[in-house]
Design an enzyme around this catalytic site. Structure first.
Site, PDB file in Angstrom:
ATOM      1  N   ASN A  42      -2.140 -18.056  -8.401  1.00  0.00           N
ATOM      2  CA  ASN A  42      -3.209 -17.112  -8.039  1.00  0.00           C
ATOM      3  C   ASN A  42      -4.250 -17.145  -9.154  1.00  0.00           C
ATOM      4  OD1 ASN A  42      -4.804 -14.968  -7.325  1.00  0.00           O
ATOM      5  ND2 ASN A  42      -3.283 -13.382  -7.811  1.00  0.00           N
ATOM      6  N   TRP A  43      -5.381 -17.770  -8.862  1.00  0.00           N
ATOM      7  CA  TRP A  43      -6.405 -17.946  -9.912  1.00  0.00           C
ATOM      8  C   TRP A  43      -7.232 -16.684 -10.114  1.00  0.00           C
ATOM      9  CZ3 TRP A  43      -8.574 -23.542  -8.537  1.00  0.00           C
ATOM     10  CH2 TRP A  43      -7.545 -24.466  -8.728  1.00  0.00           C
ATOM     11  N   LYS A  44      -7.050 -15.709  -9.241  1.00  0.00           N
ATOM     12  CA  LYS A  44      -7.806 -14.447  -9.320  1.00  0.00           C
ATOM     13  C   LYS A  44      -9.308 -14.757  -9.419  1.00  0.00           C
ATOM     14  CE  LYS A  44      -3.823 -12.462 -11.542  1.00  0.00           C
ATOM     15  NZ  LYS A  44      -3.226 -11.237 -12.011  1.00  0.00           N
ATOM     16  N   HIS A  72      -1.930  -7.766  -2.470  1.00  0.00           N
ATOM     17  CA  HIS A  72      -1.727  -7.932  -3.923  1.00  0.00           C
ATOM     18  C   HIS A  72      -1.993  -6.581  -4.595  1.00  0.00           C
ATOM     19  CE1 HIS A  72      -2.300  -9.178  -8.069  1.00  0.00           C
ATOM     20  NE2 HIS A  72      -1.649 -10.288  -7.754  1.00  0.00           N
ATOM     21  N   GLU A 115      -3.404  -5.738  -7.249  1.00  0.00           N
ATOM     22  CA  GLU A 115      -4.762  -5.513  -7.778  1.00  0.00           C
ATOM     23  C   GLU A 115      -5.696  -5.072  -6.651  1.00  0.00           C
ATOM     24  OE1 GLU A 115      -5.255  -9.263  -9.810  1.00  0.00           O
ATOM     25  OE2 GLU A 115      -3.786  -8.621 -11.306  1.00  0.00           O
ATOM     26  N   GLU A 163       6.490  -8.415  -6.741  1.00  0.00           N
ATOM     27  CA  GLU A 163       5.669  -8.388  -7.951  1.00  0.00           C
ATOM     28  C   GLU A 163       5.674  -6.972  -8.530  1.00  0.00           C
ATOM     29  OE1 GLU A 163       2.778 -11.782  -8.314  1.00  0.00           O
ATOM     30  OE2 GLU A 163       1.707 -10.238  -7.243  1.00  0.00           O
ATOM     31  N   SER A 195       3.813 -12.254 -14.795  1.00  0.00           N
ATOM     32  CA  SER A 195       3.861 -12.836 -16.149  1.00  0.00           C
ATOM     33  C   SER A 195       4.817 -14.021 -16.271  1.00  0.00           C
ATOM     34  CB  SER A 195       4.232 -11.756 -17.180  1.00  0.00           C
ATOM     35  OG  SER A 195       3.210 -10.783 -17.239  1.00  0.00           O
ATOM     36  N   GLY A 219       0.097 -16.002 -11.969  1.00  0.00           N
ATOM     37  CA  GLY A 219      -1.312 -15.678 -12.186  1.00  0.00           C
ATOM     38  C   GLY A 219      -1.858 -16.452 -13.365  1.00  0.00           C
ATOM     39  N   GLY A 220      -1.939 -15.778 -14.519  1.00  0.00           N
ATOM     40  CA  GLY A 220      -2.561 -16.351 -15.721  1.00  0.00           C
ATOM     41  C   GLY A 220      -2.140 -17.780 -16.022  1.00  0.00           C
TER      42      GLY A 220
END
Ligand code: PEP
Length: 255
Positions: A14-16, A101, A103, A173, A218, A239-240
């Site tokens: 997930n590149w957000k 998600h 967020e 998540e 994470s 993600g990151g």
């Protein structure tokens, strides 16, 4: 496991809202170059921002990497300024789409009903929804992890029915683990994933066995190998760490 059901192993990035045109292009090139080092039994998926979908399709269509989007609108078309529909995503070769998600639940007032409608729109367009569920830190401390997850699942199941989950993926998540560097420990992750499958099994055992169940929060190359050893876990939502091709491919190879 119901006889004959082989679930696909999935590692989803997930590149957000990250990346410039240049950095996304570099990332796509590196993934294209490195994907042959990941066993074919593992499906790698990337979820760029909408504006990079065309470039993603161009670069990845000749590879085994699949792609998708981070959000979708519930309607197929219409007067919804600024939104993107499921048929539009299909037209750019998307296979997957994130739904619910945390967020988006937090910053975009993602209600349970709205999430169910997006899930339904994805299924209508033959996209595979990745439904995200998980508890906040407070809910975890109050011992409410499973009731919260069951409620999030019921909000979608109540509207779309268990049959619509046949091609769906669910990502557990924990909200407190996303972007914090605090990945959940493997044992509790395994317990929650088992509880999710048991919950779905009570609605339909055969379909429950087909749903891919991922962990997200994470994940780095350090946690991946322990997490992916859990037989209950079908993959990860990253993600990151997915913004770094070498690390993301390392994570995929840890299966
Ligand atoms: C995510 O965005 O779904 C996620 C798991 O992010 P991170 O890996 O950065 O915690």
């Amino acid at each position: 496991m119901v006889h004959g059901v082989e679930r696909q192993k999935l590692v989803v990035g997930n590149w957000k809202m990250n990346g410039t045109r240049e950095s996304v292009l570099k990332l796509l090139y590196s993934l294209q170059a490195g994907i042959s080092t990941v066993p074919r039994t593992i499906q790698v998926v990337v979820l760029p921002s909408f504006v990079y979908l065309e470039e993603t399709e161009r670069r990845l269509k000749s590879t085994s990497i699949a792609w998708g989007a981070q959000n979708v609108h519930a309607a197929d078309s219409g007067a919804f300024t600024g939104e993107v529909s499921a048929p539009m995503l299909r037209a750019f070769g998307c296979t997957y789409v994130l739904v619910g998600h945390s967020e988006r639940r937090r910053y975009n007032q993602g209600s349970g009903e709205g999430i169910a409608e997006k899930f339904q729109a994805a299924i209508r367009a033959e996209l595979r929804p990745i439904l995200c569920v998980g508890e906040t830190c407070e809910e975890r401390q109050a011992g409410e992890t499973l009731p919260i997850i069951y409620k999030q699942l019921d909000e979608v199941l109540g509207k779309v029915g268990i049959a619509s989950f046949e091609k769906a993926v669910i990502a557990y998540e924990p909200v407190w683990a996303i972007g914090t560097g605090l990945a959940a420990a493997p044992q509790p992750v395994g317990a929650v994933i088992t509880a999710i499958r048991d919950f779905l099994s009570k609605k339909d055992k055969t379909i429950a066995e087909k749903v891919g169940l991922l962990y997200g929060g994470s994940i780095t190359r350090h946690e991946a190998s322990e997490l992916f050893k859990l037989p209950q876990v079908d993959g990860g939502l990253v993600g990151g760490a997915s913004l770094n091709a070498a690390e993301f491919l390392d994570i995929a190879r840890s299966f």
